[in-house]
Motif scaffolding. Sequence first.
Motif, PDB file in Angstrom:
ATOM      1  N   VAL A 333      -4.986   6.431   0.270  1.00 37.94           N
ATOM      2  CA  VAL A 333      -3.659   6.423  -0.528  1.00 37.94           C
ATOM      3  C   VAL A 333      -2.522   7.086   0.190  1.00 37.94           C
ATOM      4  CG1 VAL A 333      -2.805   7.008  -2.767  1.00 37.94           C
ATOM      5  CG2 VAL A 333      -4.971   6.270  -2.740  1.00 37.94           C
ATOM      6  N   VAL A 334      -2.605   8.161   0.531  1.00 35.24           N
ATOM      7  CA  VAL A 334      -1.689   8.917   1.440  1.00 35.24           C
ATOM      8  C   VAL A 334      -1.076   8.049   2.597  1.00 35.24           C
ATOM      9  CG1 VAL A 334      -1.221  11.146   2.983  1.00 35.24           C
ATOM     10  CG2 VAL A 334      -2.405  11.226   0.894  1.00 35.24           C
ATOM     11  N   LEU A 335      -1.905   7.258   3.273  1.00 37.16           N
ATOM     12  CA  LEU A 335      -1.594   6.186   4.426  1.00 37.16           C
ATOM     13  C   LEU A 335      -0.551   5.286   3.800  1.00 37.16           C
ATOM     14  CD1 LEU A 335      -1.743   4.936   6.861  1.00 37.16           C
ATOM     15  CD2 LEU A 335      -3.831   3.977   6.375  1.00 37.16           C
ATOM     16  N   HIS A 336      -1.032   4.725   2.591  1.00 41.14           N
ATOM     17  CA  HIS A 336      -0.367   3.537   2.126  1.00 41.14           C
ATOM     18  C   HIS A 336       0.878   3.729   1.408  1.00 41.14           C
ATOM     19  CE1 HIS A 336      -3.095  -0.121   2.345  1.00 41.14           C
ATOM     20  NE2 HIS A 336      -3.981   0.902   2.864  1.00 41.14           N
ATOM     21  N   GLN A 337       0.810   4.961   0.686  1.00 40.61           N
ATOM     22  CA  GLN A 337       2.124   5.448   0.009  1.00 40.61           C
ATOM     23  C   GLN A 337       3.105   5.981   1.023  1.00 40.61           C
ATOM     24  OE1 GLN A 337       1.037   7.817  -3.255  1.00 40.61           O
ATOM     25  NE2 GLN A 337       0.271   5.993  -4.500  1.00 40.61           N
ATOM     26  N   GLY A 338       2.546   7.218   1.920  1.00 41.38           N
ATOM     27  CA  GLY A 338       3.602   7.844   2.601  1.00 41.38           C
ATOM     28  C   GLY A 338       3.871   7.346   3.753  1.00 41.38           C
ATOM     29  N   LEU A 339       2.998   6.619   4.617  1.00 37.22           N
ATOM     30  CA  LEU A 339       3.404   6.072   5.968  1.00 37.22           C
ATOM     31  C   LEU A 339       3.621   4.730   6.286  1.00 37.22           C
ATOM     32  CD1 LEU A 339       0.481   8.231   8.229  1.00 37.22           C
ATOM     33  CD2 LEU A 339       3.147   8.851   7.827  1.00 37.22           C
ATOM     34  N   LEU A 340       2.678   3.795   5.448  1.00 40.11           N
ATOM     35  CA  LEU A 340       2.883   2.319   5.647  1.00 40.11           C
ATOM     36  C   LEU A 340       4.253   1.966   4.531  1.00 40.11           C
ATOM     37  CD1 LEU A 340      -0.785   0.712   4.985  1.00 40.11           C
ATOM     38  CD2 LEU A 340       0.686   1.140   7.029  1.00 40.11           C
ATOM     39  N   GLY A 341       4.024   2.570   3.416  1.00 39.02           N
ATOM     40  CA  GLY A 341       5.385   2.378   2.475  1.00 39.02           C
ATOM     41  C   GLY A 341       6.350   3.248   2.774  1.00 39.02           C
ATOM     42  N   LYS A 342       6.605   4.316   2.760  1.00 41.61           N
ATOM     43  CA  LYS A 342       7.779   5.104   2.641  1.00 41.61           C
ATOM     44  C   LYS A 342       8.383   5.332   4.386  1.00 41.61           C
ATOM     45  CE  LYS A 342       9.740   9.626   1.337  1.00 41.61           C
ATOM     46  NZ  LYS A 342       9.394  11.021   0.646  1.00 41.61           N
ATOM     47  N   ALA A 343       7.416   5.533   5.093  1.00 41.50           N
ATOM     48  CA  ALA A 343       7.802   5.467   6.455  1.00 41.50           C
ATOM     49  C   ALA A 343       8.426   4.325   7.171  1.00 41.50           C
ATOM     50  CB  ALA A 343       6.907   6.372   7.258  1.00 41.50           C
ATOM     51  N   LEU A 344       7.290   3.194   7.010  1.00 40.17           N
ATOM     52  CA  LEU A 344       7.649   2.068   7.632  1.00 40.17           C
ATOM     53  C   LEU A 344       7.949   0.710   6.941  1.00 40.17           C
ATOM     54  CD1 LEU A 344       4.223   1.953   9.733  1.00 40.17           C
ATOM     55  CD2 LEU A 344       6.687   2.339  10.652  1.00 40.17           C
ATOM     56  N   GLY A 345       8.272   1.069   5.332  1.00 41.49           N
ATOM     57  CA  GLY A 345       8.614   0.127   4.733  1.00 41.49           C
ATOM     58  C   GLY A 345       7.898  -1.265   4.401  1.00 41.49           C
ATOM     59  N   ILE A 346       6.666  -0.939   4.757  1.00 37.94           N
ATOM     60  CA  ILE A 346       5.739  -2.220   4.215  1.00 37.94           C
ATOM     61  C   ILE A 346       5.292  -2.210   2.754  1.00 37.94           C
ATOM     62  CG2 ILE A 346       3.435  -3.337   4.538  1.00 37.94           C
ATOM     63  CD1 ILE A 346       3.441  -1.683   7.497  1.00 37.94           C
ATOM     64  N   THR A 347       5.818  -3.028   2.225  1.00 37.39           N
ATOM     65  CA  THR A 347       5.585  -3.053   0.489  1.00 37.39           C
ATOM     66  C   THR A 347       4.213  -3.428   0.053  1.00 37.39           C
ATOM     67  OG1 THR A 347       5.991  -5.427   0.376  1.00 37.39           O
ATOM     68  CG2 THR A 347       7.953  -4.284   0.297  1.00 37.39           C
ATOM     69  N   GLU A 348       3.937  -3.116  -0.979  1.00 36.60           N
ATOM     70  CA  GLU A 348       2.621  -3.081  -1.668  1.00 36.60           C
ATOM     71  C   GLU A 348       2.266  -4.887  -1.596  1.00 36.60           C
ATOM     72  OE1 GLU A 348       1.721  -1.783  -5.455  1.00 36.60           O
ATOM     73  OE2 GLU A 348       2.351   0.193  -4.751  1.00 36.60           O
ATOM     74  N   GLU A 349       3.103  -5.688  -1.999  1.00 35.94           N
ATOM     75  CA  GLU A 349       3.170  -7.088  -1.899  1.00 35.94           C
ATOM     76  C   GLU A 349       2.678  -7.447  -0.471  1.00 35.94           C
ATOM     77  OE1 GLU A 349       5.512 -11.439  -2.919  1.00 35.94           O
ATOM     78  OE2 GLU A 349       6.455  -9.516  -2.846  1.00 35.94           O
ATOM     79  N   ALA A 350       3.315  -7.056   0.696  1.00 33.88           N
ATOM     80  CA  ALA A 350       3.109  -7.231   2.127  1.00 33.88           C
ATOM     81  C   ALA A 350       1.598  -6.725   2.158  1.00 33.88           C
ATOM     82  CB  ALA A 350       3.995  -6.818   3.196  1.00 33.88           C
ATOM     83  N   VAL A 351       1.194  -5.756   1.627  1.00 32.53           N
ATOM     84  CA  VAL A 351      -0.184  -5.398   2.089  1.00 32.53           C
ATOM     85  C   VAL A 351      -1.232  -6.452   1.360  1.00 32.53           C
ATOM     86  CG1 VAL A 351      -1.605  -3.548   1.261  1.00 32.53           C
ATOM     87  CG2 VAL A 351       0.361  -2.791   2.201  1.00 32.53           C
ATOM     88  N   ARG A 352      -0.743  -6.891   0.062  1.00 32.71           N
ATOM     89  CA  ARG A 352      -1.727  -7.802  -0.452  1.00 32.71           C
ATOM     90  C   ARG A 352      -1.803  -8.924   0.147  1.00 32.71           C
ATOM     91  NH1 ARG A 352       0.819  -5.986  -4.977  1.00 32.71           N
ATOM     92  NH2 ARG A 352       2.121  -7.516  -5.519  1.00 32.71           N
ATOM     93  N   ASP A 353      -0.794  -9.507   0.856  1.00 31.36           N
ATOM     94  CA  ASP A 353      -0.701 -10.649   1.407  1.00 31.36           C
ATOM     95  C   ASP A 353      -1.243 -10.671   3.009  1.00 31.36           C
ATOM     96  OD1 ASP A 353       0.183 -12.142  -0.601  1.00 31.36           O
ATOM     97  OD2 ASP A 353       2.365 -11.799  -0.063  1.00 31.36           O
ATOM     98  N   GLU A 354      -1.526  -9.184   3.277  1.00 32.87           N
ATOM     99  CA  GLU A 354      -1.882  -8.632   4.828  1.00 32.87           C
ATOM    100  C   GLU A 354      -0.924  -9.130   5.733  1.00 32.87           C
ATOM    101  OE1 GLU A 354      -6.044  -9.783   5.812  1.00 32.87           O
ATOM    102  OE2 GLU A 354      -6.789  -8.740   3.636  1.00 32.87           O
TER     103      GLU A 354
END
Length: 420
Positions: A333-354
């Motif tokens: 969760v820390v990875l997805h929220q803090g690094l993928l999301g906040k730091a790199l700007g990868i949205t939850e939708e982009a994660v769902r769509d891989e």
Amino acid sequence: MARSPGAGHSLLCELAKIFPFQPYRYATSAGTLQSLVTQPYDKISPAMQSKYLAGNPHNLVRVILGERLPSDTDTDNVYTRAAATMDEWIASGVWARDAEPGMFAYSQEFIVPDTGERLVRMGFLALGQVEEYSAGVVFRHEQTLSGPKKDRMELLKHTHTHFEPIFMLYGDPAGAIDQLLEEAAKQPPIAEVTDEYGAVHRMWKVADSAHIQELMADKKLLIADGHHRYETAMAFRRDHPAIPGAERMMMAFFNMDAAGLKILATHRLVSGVDTSKLLPNAAADFDVKEISSVDELKAAWASNPGASIIGAAMDGKLYQFTLRNAQGELDVVVLHQGLLGKALGITEEAVRDEKHLRYIRGIDAAVQEVRKGNAQIAFLLKPTSVQQVADTSFVLGVMPQKSTDFYPKLLSGMAMYKLD
């Protein structure tokens, strides 16, 4: 040991409803079991599918993940061919149905990747009642995607058969059920096969199904693997209440309090992003330092078990990200929220769509993907524990996709349940 769900319930408070069944199994005339069974459908890569198709003509892949053709139509497609193939195999004796209902002890003996540790885990196959999550009997730990459920629904509609067991966990600190399974395993197995990863799978018929049924009656169940297939079965039961047997599906039950339950880490490979954002943006919430090796990262994990520490391979270097003011959050969760999301700007939708994201098992394999130029960043995670999965699930929480990798997988084709 994981906290045991269902402890303290009396048998008057019936939770898990399980049943013996008469499975279809491969006849010996179909060939060696090793040439017939497969990994779960969602773990079959295109290369593995091709290998299965090129082997035994009765390999289960022709039913669970057949070849799609450019000429496919509404009346001739991968699902209609799966149903026709299954019917032909039953008619010709490739599959034979057990004469009497039963439950089946199922063991897996395996070596843990990366550590070389040899483990054995013992569970059992039976039918389980398909329950809505709201009933408080079956709990999930992952979100699901619509695409895989649509695919599995079409297969179930055409075949009315469950070919692959759901991987379920239950709590039994005293090991009463395990003792019954060990007793069954004193006899020669009715099936034994070594899979492509070297894991040995064995199956025995259990003498006293009624006793296991009774011991399971106060248990809550946690889905380890098979969320998409379970939710497909829920939807199928709602849509087809008149079909006999639709309210049950084949499950493999394992005691979360027993030895041998192993979760591997699933690392993240990132591509198509601006990597220059990562270090400066992460510095707001993480202590970031360059490290010399993966072994240094593993040592940090071992010496700080309560800390949220995530590794990263990028630009020929290795980094360690340690979350400041950690509050016991899951690393994934820390990875997805803090690094993928906040730091790199990868949205939850982009994660769902891989988008920008791939998943890989094995820390060395993840680092190599970056070194070979197949990814920009490899984020490295320590494995989620069974306790963390249970703690999340039993408070109705869910984890990001690919948070857990229960190893080894259950083989598909050891037994099949046809609705009736």
